[in-house]
Design a protein around this motif. Sequence first.
Motif, PDB file in Angstrom:
ATOM      1  N   ALA A  75       6.690   8.485   3.752  1.00 46.62           N
ATOM      2  CA  ALA A  75       5.778   7.373   4.361  1.00 46.62           C
ATOM      3  C   ALA A  75       6.201   6.052   3.730  1.00 46.62           C
ATOM      4  O   ALA A  75       6.160   5.053   4.590  1.00 46.62           O
ATOM      5  CB  ALA A  75       4.297   7.791   3.862  1.00 46.62           C
ATOM      6  N   PHE A  76       6.537   6.137   2.684  1.00 48.74           N
ATOM      7  CA  PHE A  76       6.911   4.763   2.106  1.00 48.74           C
ATOM      8  C   PHE A  76       8.405   4.234   3.086  1.00 48.74           C
ATOM      9  O   PHE A  76       8.237   2.937   3.255  1.00 48.74           O
ATOM     10  CB  PHE A  76       7.341   4.790   0.725  1.00 48.74           C
ATOM     11  N   LYS A  77       9.103   5.136   3.099  1.00 44.81           N
ATOM     12  CA  LYS A  77      10.357   4.349   3.838  1.00 44.81           C
ATOM     13  C   LYS A  77      10.030   4.106   5.398  1.00 44.81           C
ATOM     14  O   LYS A  77      10.683   3.061   5.630  1.00 44.81           O
ATOM     15  CB  LYS A  77      11.517   5.722   3.953  1.00 44.81           C
ATOM     16  N   ILE A  78       9.297   4.866   5.868  1.00 44.04           N
ATOM     17  CA  ILE A  78       8.788   4.387   7.295  1.00 44.04           C
ATOM     18  C   ILE A  78       8.099   3.186   7.260  1.00 44.04           C
ATOM     19  O   ILE A  78       8.487   2.352   8.022  1.00 44.04           O
ATOM     20  CB  ILE A  78       8.006   5.701   7.998  1.00 44.04           C
ATOM     21  N   THR A  79       6.917   2.991   6.613  1.00 43.01           N
ATOM     22  CA  THR A  79       6.291   1.812   6.510  1.00 43.01           C
ATOM     23  C   THR A  79       7.144   0.705   5.904  1.00 43.01           C
ATOM     24  O   THR A  79       7.177  -0.552   6.470  1.00 43.01           O
ATOM     25  CB  THR A  79       4.957   1.866   5.451  1.00 43.01           C
TER      26      THR A  79
END
Length: 202
Positions: A75-79
């Motif tokens: 989630a962090f990488k995508i956001t």
Amino acid sequence: MLDVWAFAISVFTGLFAITNPIANVPVFLGLTEGAGRVEKHRINKKATFTAFMIILLFTLLGKFIFDFFGITIPAFKITGGLLIFYAGFRMLQSKKSNLKTLEQVDVDENIAISPLAIPLIAGPGTIVTTMNFVTDATYLYIGIVIAIAALICWMNYLAFNYSTFIVEKIGNNIITVIGKIMGLIIAIIGTTMVVDGLKLAF
């Protein structure tokens, strides 16, 4: 050893592109116009040191922040990738320099904290990029990120210190071109983060 060097080069490229010491020069000159040499030097030191401390804080506490808020790495990488891509896209689209004038900001040492340290050097893009590199890293790799962050802040310090000379020698047009190239690199880094996040998620 090759993996370590590849990681170090990756971190340097990412942080250099996102902080962009050369393209920040006109902003520094605009904000400190009218200030004396000693005052400029003091503002420069305060800004770059503060920026490094902010990056260091997020580098060391990145994992704790993830655990505390229940943030997953995908989630962090995508956001984060989307945010970095947007920052790079804006740099590519911008037609005017971010140069600020005395009518907008007074020559005050507080400018060392904001906007120079935050968000010019240690902005959201820098913080997201740094945290991305340390999300699942060993202590060795975290140390590499900290060392390179210190190097990047020192490069910003040098760029600000020789800001007048840099603008006189290469001109605002070349600085704008450098900004566009850095914007492209940032957008690519953002896209890579999104792809990595999607791979981890699925």
